[in-house]
Design an enzyme around this catalytic site. Structure first.
Site, mmCIF file in Angstrom:
data_model
loop_
_atom_site.group_PDB
_atom_site.id
_atom_site.type_symbol
_atom_site.label_atom_id
_atom_site.label_comp_id
_atom_site.label_asym_id
_atom_site.label_seq_id
_atom_site.Cartn_x
_atom_site.Cartn_y
_atom_site.Cartn_z
ATOM 1 N N LYS A 284 0.846 -1.201 0.000
ATOM 2 C CA LYS A 284 0.000 0.000 0.000
ATOM 3 C C LYS A 284 0.880 1.249 0.000
ATOM 4 O O LYS A 284 0.606 2.214 -0.708
ATOM 5 C CB LYS A 284 -0.951 -0.027 1.213
ATOM 6 N N GLN B 287 -4.918 -1.696 9.301
ATOM 7 C CA GLN B 287 -4.786 -3.028 8.696
ATOM 8 C C GLN B 287 -5.426 -4.083 9.601
ATOM 9 O O GLN B 287 -5.159 -4.127 10.805
ATOM 10 C CB GLN B 287 -3.300 -3.333 8.437
ATOM 11 N N ASP C 119 -11.260 2.458 3.448
ATOM 12 C CA ASP C 119 -11.504 1.013 3.328
ATOM 13 C C ASP C 119 -12.989 0.717 3.090
ATOM 14 O O ASP C 119 -13.343 -0.381 2.668
ATOM 15 C CB ASP C 119 -11.095 0.304 4.627
#
Ligand code: GUN
Length: 281
Positions: A52, A96, A119
């Site tokens: 990422k 995460q 997200d």
């Protein structure tokens, strides 16, 4: 002959487009910024977070990295999220997953401002998707829509069968396919006569988490097959939830593993980051 849907090429094209957009933003003095939080040292998560950050660098998005010890408390993590929510120079926040067992993931997801929820996991983002309002969409299902559109696969009016009902893939995928006017069926571990249902699909999206489970007997001749799974076999070779060699000759188009859905997830995260700038300015 079937088409191989090249997720690597499509994701690269998307990232190139985003780079142009970000260059334009920068010429007006705006720099998109993503805060990435990793708690603990899970090897897979460490690789994902690294990828990422690399994608941010390629596009010109600033990334702030918070690598916290496994022992981090829920309160400490929530405090950091609050600080990033309040920081106007941060457009996107990504925590995460999975988190260590002692931290409640739902509480952490809820703490992220929906304006920075790149997200698309916040209940407000999921609710907005459900009732057709604007909001961030979970990156893997959003990436699958992008793959289908950029491969000229028509969705409207098609029978779409999704195997898997997770919050991150199956459920948002069903909502996105509905939004595109497909007729949608969601199958899961308790579905009876699975092959009978999946054989109806013009578009079959597989997210079950079992290596090579889907063989030709589950697939209608000429269907489009999207494989969300990724597994490492003994000998280190990667494979998906679909038995590619068995299924591919019966399809009109299929995603490979690796190089199908995977690269799209990060590209869509980058797209969400770039779009988050207008929500936070
Ligand atoms: N862990 C596995 N996939 C994801 C993802 O898309 N986002 C986050 N935050 N964690 C993940």
């Amino acid at each position: 002959m079937y088409q191989i849907i090249d997720g690597k090429a499509i994701s690269t094209a998307l990232k190139e487009e985003l780079k142009v957009k970000v260059d334009e933003m920068k010429s007006h003095g705006t720099v998109p910024c993503l805060a990435v939080i990793l708690v603990g040292e899970d090897p897979a998560s460490t690789v994902y977070v690294g990828n990422k950050k690399k994608a941010c660098e390629f596009i010109g998005i600033k990334s702030l990295s918070y690598e916290l010890p496994e022992s981090t408390s829920r309160e400490e993590l929530l405090e950091l999220i609050e600080k990033l929510n309040a920081d106007d120079s941060v457009n996107g926040i990504l925590v995460q997953l999975p988190l260590p067992k002692h931290i409640d993931e739902d509480a952490v997801i809820k703490a992220i401002s929906p304006k920075k929820d790149v997200d698309g996991f916040h209940p407000q983002s999921v609710g907005a998707l459900c009732i057709g309002q604007p909001g961030f969409v979970s990156c893997t299902p959003a990436g699958i829509i992008e793959l289908l559109k950029r491969s000229n696969v028509e969705i409207e009016g098609k029978e779409c069968v999704i195997i898997g009902r997770s919050n991150i893939v199956g459920k948002p995928m069903s909502l996105l396919m509905l939004r595109e006017n497909a007729t949608v069926t969601v199958c899961h571990s308790r579905t009876k006569n699975l092959a009978e249902v999946t054989k109806r699909a013009d578009i079959l999206i597989v997210a079950i988490g079992k290596p090579k489970m889907i063989t030709a007997e589950y697939v209608k001749e000429g269907a489009v097959v999207i494989d969300v799974g990724i597994h490492r076999l003994e000998g280190k070779k990667l494979c998906g939830d679909v038995d590619f060699d068995d299924v591919a000759p019966h399809t009109s188009a299929i995603t490979p593993v690796p190089g199908g859905v995977g690269p799209m997830t990060i590209a869509m995260l980058m797209k969400n980051c770039v779009e988050s700038v207008s929500l936070n300015s």
